[in-house]
Each structure stands twice: as C-alpha cells, then as structure tokens.
Write a protein that holds these residues in place. Structure first.
Motif, short mmCIF file in Angstrom:
data_model
loop_
_atom_site.label_atom_id
_atom_site.label_comp_id
_atom_site.label_asym_id
_atom_site.label_seq_id
_atom_site.Cartn_x
_atom_site.Cartn_y
_atom_site.Cartn_z
N ALA A 273 31.96 5.92 17.04
CA ALA A 273 31.07 6.45 18.11
C ALA A 273 29.58 7.09 17.31
O ALA A 273 28.80 6.71 17.42
N ALA A 274 30.28 7.92 16.16
CA ALA A 274 29.27 8.45 15.44
C ALA A 274 28.45 7.29 14.85
O ALA A 274 27.21 7.23 14.56
N ARG A 275 29.14 6.14 14.19
CA ARG A 275 28.68 5.24 13.61
C ARG A 275 27.70 4.48 14.33
O ARG A 275 26.36 3.98 13.82
N VAL A 276 27.98 4.37 15.84
CA VAL A 276 26.93 3.72 16.40
C VAL A 276 25.99 4.33 16.80
O VAL A 276 24.61 3.77 16.57
N GLU A 277 26.06 5.81 16.81
CA GLU A 277 24.87 6.67 17.17
C GLU A 277 24.03 6.64 16.03
O GLU A 277 22.63 6.52 16.12
N THR A 278 24.50 6.63 14.72
CA THR A 278 23.59 6.49 13.42
C THR A 278 22.81 5.42 13.43
O THR A 278 21.65 5.33 13.13
N ALA A 279 23.43 4.28 13.58
CA ALA A 279 22.72 2.99 13.61
C ALA A 279 21.99 2.52 14.89
O ALA A 279 21.06 1.88 14.50
N SER A 280 22.13 3.02 15.68
CA SER A 280 21.31 2.63 17.21
C SER A 280 20.80 3.62 17.80
O SER A 280 19.78 3.53 18.68
N PHE A 281 21.07 4.90 17.62
CA PHE A 281 20.46 6.15 18.38
C PHE A 281 21.01 6.10 19.77
O PHE A 281 20.56 6.79 20.73
N ARG A 282 22.04 4.96 20.21
CA ARG A 282 22.52 5.00 21.38
C ARG A 282 23.71 6.02 21.66
O ARG A 282 24.98 5.61 21.91
N SER A 283 23.58 7.26 21.39
CA SER A 283 24.69 8.09 21.48
C SER A 283 25.03 8.24 22.92
O SER A 283 26.43 8.41 23.11
N LEU A 284 24.59 8.15 23.98
CA LEU A 284 24.85 8.17 25.22
C LEU A 284 25.88 7.29 25.51
O LEU A 284 27.05 7.60 26.14
N GLU A 285 25.64 6.24 25.18
CA GLU A 285 26.51 4.97 25.76
C GLU A 285 27.79 5.16 24.82
O GLU A 285 29.07 4.82 25.35
N ALA A 286 27.62 5.44 23.38
CA ALA A 286 28.66 5.44 22.53
C ALA A 286 29.60 6.64 22.96
O ALA A 286 30.75 6.21 23.03
N PHE A 287 29.08 7.77 23.20
CA PHE A 287 29.90 8.73 23.66
C PHE A 287 30.53 8.47 25.30
O PHE A 287 31.71 9.02 25.30
N THR A 288 29.88 8.07 25.97
CA THR A 288 30.37 7.75 27.18
C THR A 288 31.72 6.80 27.09
O THR A 288 32.64 7.11 27.75
N PHE A 289 31.34 5.82 26.40
CA PHE A 289 32.63 4.94 26.03
C PHE A 289 33.84 5.78 25.74
O PHE A 289 35.05 5.58 26.20
#
Lengths: 232, 242, 230
Positions: A187-203
């Motif tokens: 999830a943190a990796r997705v956040e760093t790569a795409s700034f899509r923290s909301l979606e990643a953390f929701t998942f």
C-alpha cells in the motif's frame, strides 16, 4: 486527478501489487499460525507442569517474549540473528527470502506465547475437582488429562485463541519494517508510485476488516454451537 | 397508604403476580410469607418500582406511582428498601454509606448528614463502627448499617426483602431487634421474611402467598393457630417440622 | 557491550535532545503516559455508552469499537499520517500523529475495560443506589464508577504496557522513539547488531515486565478485600 478512482483497485499494475501484498499477508498468517499453535501448546503444558524447572523455563519464555514489542523482535531476527549464524547458514538465509523467514520466526514466537497463555487459562478454567473425579473412577493421570481435562480446556480456549488469530493477522502488518512485501508495504509502495493513497489504504482497510470479521464470526458461531458448560 | 389494585406481572409466559388487590395502612407492620417462588420478593419490589407491573395500579399516599411523568427517584427517596444481600457500597465507610443519599439529593448539608448518620448508627448499635468499611463488618453488622442507610432518607415506608436470609443464625437476632424497635416507633413496614417468631410477635397482619396469589391473610394469632387454606396449612406444617 | 552503553546511553535515552526534538526511551515513556491519560476521559464516556440500555447509543459505539479493533494499529497510523495534514491543513509532526493514534486506540480498549467492569459489578449495587432515590447519573458517579475503576486498575496498567509496545510502530513513520534510535546506533556501529538489539529488548523487558508485575500485585491486593455478602 479524480478524488477516488476505484478502477486502479480492480486491474492494472497497482492492483497486482496490492493483491500480492494481501496474499503474502495471508501466507504469513497461516504459516506463523501453523508453528505458533504447537509452540504455544508446548509452552502451556510446560507452565502447568508439576516440574519446577519446566514451569520456570515456560514462564521465562513467555515473559521475555511478551514484554518486547513485535517490531523489536522483527528488528532482532532480521538484523541481529544472521550475525549469530555460521557463514554457510547465513548465505542460505539471505538467498531464500530472509524478510519472510525472519517475519515468520518473530510472528511465531510472539503469537505463540500469547496462545500459550490462552491455552493455559483454558486449562485453569477446568476445576481441579474434575481431575479428582476422574481419578476417583480409577483413570490414570494421562487418561484423566486426555479424556476429561483437555476436551474442557480446549473448548474454553477456542474463543481467546480465535481472538489471538485476529491479532496475528493484524500483526503481519508490522513485518513491513524489515521489508516483507505484505499488504502495508505494498500500500505504501502504491502511494509512493502514484500518490493514490486513498485507494491503496481503502483496499488495505477493507482487506483487514473482512478477514478480521470472518475470524470473529467464526469465534461467535463456535461459542453458540459449543458453549462453555461449566459444572453448575 | 399503599393501595394495590388488580396488580398483574408476567415474566415471559410465567404469571408471577396474579390480580393482587390489597391495602397496607399507615403504621402497619405487614409480613409476607410463603414458599420460594411464590412472588413475595417480586411483589415487594414493585412497590418502589425496582420491578414494573404489566397490569393494574399501585398507589402510594393516594398517587399512582406509574402515572406519566411520575418522579421515580422521589418515590424511592420516600421509601426505604433493605436487601437480602445488604448491598452496602464497599468503597465507602459505614458513615459515608449513610450520608451519600441525603447529601447528593440535597436533603441535608454534609454536617447535618453526618450528625444524622451518627445518630442512626447509634440507634442500630454501631456508632463505634462508623469509620469501618463493609469488608470489616460481619453480615449482621452490614445489614444493620443498611437499615440505618435506608432510614437516613427519613422514609415513610420501610420495605424489607428477606433481610435475615443471608445471615448466619447467630446474627439474625440483632437485625430482628432493630426491626422490632422500628415497628415499636410506628414505622409502616412491609417485610418478606421466613422468621415466623418475628411475624408472630411484631406483625399486625400476615399475607401468605403462593404462585403469585395471596391465599390467606389475617392477624398473626389467627394465621398461626388456625390456618384455613390447604397450602398455608402445608407451609406451616413444613416449617414446624424443621 | 559496556563501551557501547557508555558511548551511546544518552542518545538512547533522549535522542537528539537538546540539539533536536526529544527522542529515545524518554519519548517512548512520555508518549505512552500522555496517551493513556488523555484517553481516560474518552474511554470512560465510550465505556458508559457501551453499556447503555438505549440501543441508539450502545450500538454505534459498539460498532466503532469493533471497527477499530479489527484493523491493525499501523494502518490507522498510516491513515492519520497521510491524511490528517490534508484535512486540517496543518503539517502534524510524527510525535503528534503517534499521540493522536494512541489516544484513539487506548480509548477504545479502555472503553472495553470500563464496560466489562460495569457489567461485572453485582446488580445489587446499582439497585440499592437507585432505591435510595439517586438517579442513574448519580448512581454511576458515586457508586458504580468508583468501584469499576478500582477493580479495573490492573487492566489499565496492562493497557499502559500495550501502549508502550505500540509506540514502537512510530519507527515506521520516522518517529525517533527508542527502537528507531537503536537502529540508528546499529547503523553507526555496524558490527555489533546482536548487542544493540539485545539491549533494546532488555530495556523494553525491564519497563514492561516491571509494570505488569505492578498490575499483578494490584490484582492480588484487590482480591484480598472481599466485598459484601457472598
């Protein structure tokens, strides 16, 4: 950029990362559980044994593991433990997913001692008079333990053990600190790569919630079906 | 003073109180007895609304205690209730137990409440234990403090729910003695009890209950010497045998 | 091992203070204590709401408690760390983030302790308080809660132990608590990992084991004062 884009959760590279993370989290849980439960049972038996030495060893294990946070355990097993291994073994460890191996060791020990306490309280929940009654009928100690004590002890232990399993599932998240690529890491990796923290953390939130609730539901159903019937 | 009019209560399907219609007069000492499960405790607990009823009316001092907007706390402040299990507050001393309600309900200042509490503890013979915590008191002493605590609110009615049933036999006397002197002072009392000696000596009237109904009532002399209802005869015979 | 301790003990204890923000063991202890103290009023309210007979109160609170307990603390930490600045517009420090998360978690677990304590109190206590004419609020304040908190003290001390262990997660967001400092020391020294991490483990052990022994002694002391009729 949309506020919340659920499509990335359904397919694509980020989706794959998150799913891989979820799978590893599940694997960590299952493997650690498989080792922790027998370890916990062994320690519980040691702590309730008639031998003072065994009781002391059991208590030392439980207290020394329980009073140190899981994160510190993970740091120890990943950074310090390999130093203690002979050269050859260390090489083997580093070649075979050391993050996962060390995470499993730490999780097994940490969860195991908590399970030991749950099992021990299950044993203690059975009144001593039960064993007395069994022995009065002529059963030997091993048979009395096996036929009268353990079934009642296990029934009393299952709810706290299931609760401990939920804790184990949640604790796998801490393995991210040593680089295990479980769900929080991804999830943190997705956040760093795409700034899509909301979606990643929701998942991640939904994933943790779902599995926790499934295990808790199992605990509830077990208690309904096999209520603890104490001697009145 | 207390008027029960066709009072009914159910626990699920079980009919716990069956059409009770009775009166309790001022200054009267009423004893309610009967086998266990007869509904005696349930009945007395409806009088201060620890239990609610499913039908009928209860009036105390002419006012329906289930009326809309009725102040339950005021009702309870005017009725003293003594429990079988004493229920003293373990984190407070005997004196503080007696002072709590008067101070919190603004019936008295702290100084007045203390004075009054000491007087009441003296009345029940426990002035020397005012600073003791409940775990340092015997069962009989705890129950006497509980009576003093109930009296501290200056109630017009005192209700006793098997006050001596949880006591060791040697302590029963000291509690009954306190209850006797209360009766002599003219307090209106309703007592659920198995102590037939007390009933014989102190009660003005006796109600015999079984299965939620009052099967027999009368003066103690009549009841003990000449019971009418077969269940009452059975009950007294069992008691005498033991 | 001794020279290691000799060289780095101050850094281990307080981090870069006073040349930087407070860190190390002192930060761990202060954060844990502050979180528990701040969580008490919230935990008390939630606990009372949990046992309320009005379902419109007890059900949402129950759902919230279950929700927070079903999710890893680390996840909540990430949520707050990544989103709180966006919501409030203020960049929160790692220490403040950790404190907020710990307060939320502690209040939920304290709520459970309070609720369990209230449920465990004999029914007669509330009944006799109400029979004297006290209303529910007064009965709670003067009779139920004093006893509940007294009996719950060992559990509250155990919750402090859990909080101390939970502060270690601050490592992951870069908080300079004691585990983070230990790793910094390990990076500096490089060849003495085993000693460094054993010292870290020992530090936690002494702190947490000490506190749980205290809880155990408190529990023993409570059992020696039996209350009321059996």
């Amino acid at each position: 950029m949309a506020l919340f884009d659920p499509t990335i959760l359904q397919s694509g590279e980020y989706h794959d990362w998150l799913v891989q993370g979820f799978i590893l989290s599940i694997q960590l849980t299952v493997i650690s559980f498989a080792f922790a439960l027998p370890f916990g049972a062994l320690v519980a038996v040691m702590r309730t044994s008639t031998s003072r030495l065994l009781r002391a060893v059991g208590t030392t294990l439980v207290e020394s593991i329980r009073n140190v946070p899981l994160l510190a355990h993970l740091l120890f097993w990943y950074f310090a433990f390999p130093e203690l291994l002979p050269e050859g073994l260390r090489e083997i460890l580093y070649a075979n997913n050391p993050e996962v191996v060390c995470a499993v060791i730490a999780l097994t020990l940490y969860s195991g001692v908590h399970m030991a306490e749950d099992i021990r309280s299950g044993i203690r929940a059975v009144p001593a008079t039960q064993l007395e009654a069994a022995r009065s009928l002529g059963l030997g100690r091993a048979a009395a333990v096996r036929l009268v004590l353990l079934p009642q002890a296990l029934r009393a232990s299952v709810p706290p053990l299931l609760s401990q399993t939920v804790n184990l599932w949640k604790d796998t998240s801490v393995a991210t600190v040593i680089g295990a690529a479980e769900m929080m890491y991804q999830a943190a990796r997705v956040e760093t790569a795409s700034f899509r923290s909301l979606e990643a953390f929701t998942f991640a939130t939904l994933a943790y919630l779902t599995v926790s609730l499934i295990i808790s539901a199992a605990a509830y159903l077990f208690q309904r079906r096999y209520p603890v019937r104490t001697a009145a | 003073m207390i008027v029960l009019d066709n009072v009914n209560k159910y626990y699920g399907d079980y009919h716990a109180l069956v059409g009770i219609t009775e009166r309790v007069e001022k200054n009267e000492v009423l004893v309610v007895c009967g086998p266990s499960g007869s509904g005696k405790s349930t009945l007395i607990r409806t009088l201060n609304r620890l239990e609610d009823i499913d039908g009928g009316h209860i009036a105390i001092d002419g006012r329906d205690i289930h009326a809309k907007g009725f102040d339950v706390n005021a009702l309870r402040a005017g009725i003293g209730f003594v429990f079988q299990q004493f229920n003293l507050f373990p984190h407070l001393t005997a004196l503080e137990n007696c002072m709590l309600a008067p101070v919190q309900l603004k019936r008295a200042s702290k100084a007045e409440a203390r004075e009054q509490a000491m007087a009441l503890l003296d009345q029940v013979g426990l002035a020397h234990k005012a600073g003791a915590y409940p775990d340092a008191l015997s069962g009989g002493q705890q129950q006497r403090v509980a009576i003093a605590r109930a009296l501290a609110m200056r109630p017009s009615i005192m209700l006793f729910d098997e006050p001596t049933s949880a006591l060791d036999p040697e302590m029963v006397g000291e509690v009954l003695q306190v209850m006797r002197s209360l009766a002599q002072q003219g307090m209106t009392m309703v007592c659920v009890t198995h102590e037939m000696g007390f009933a014989r000596d102190v009660a003005d009237r006796i109600w015999f209950m079984a299965e939620g109904k009052i099967l027999e009532k009368g003066a103690p002399g009549d009841f003990f010497a000449n019971p009418q209802h077969p269940r009452a005869i059975q009950f007294l015979a069992d008691r005498n045998r033991n | 091992m001794l020279e290691l301790i000799d060289t780095y003990w101050l850094y281990f204890l307080v981090g870069q203070y006073p040349d930087g923000p407070l860190g190390g063991l002192v930060l761990t202890i202060l954060l844990s204590g502050a979180a528990l103290v701040l969580a008490m009023p919230l935990g008390l309210m939630l606990g009372i709401a949990r046992v309320s007979r009005r379902r419109v109160v007890s059900l949402p609170v129950g759902a919230f408690v279950q929700l927070v307990r079903a999710v890893p603390l680390l996840l909540v930490l990430f949520w707050v760390y990544f989103f709180l600045p966006a919501v409030t517009g203020v960049k929160t420090s790692q220490a403040m983030t950790m404190l907020i998360v710990l307060v939320v978690f502690d209040s939920v677990y304290l709520a459970e302790i309070v609720a369990a304590g209230i449920r465990a109190l004999p029914k007669g206590q509330l009944e006799s308080a109400r029979s004297l004419g006290l209303d529910y609020g007064q009965a709670l304040r003067h009779v139920v809660l004093p006893q509940t908190l007294r009996h719950g003290l060992p559990s509250i001390v155990n919750q402090l132990v859990s909080t101390i262990k939970a502060t270690s997660l601050g490592y992951i967001i870069g908080l300079s608590e004691v585990s983070f400092i230990a790793t910094q020391i390990n990076t500096l020294v490089f060849t003495r990992s085993v000693e460094v991490y054993l010292i870290l483990a020992l530090t936690y052990f002494l702190l947490c084991f000490g506190l749980s022994r205290l809880a155990f002694l408190l529990e023993r002391r409570l059992q020696r004062r039996p209350v009321g009729a059996s």
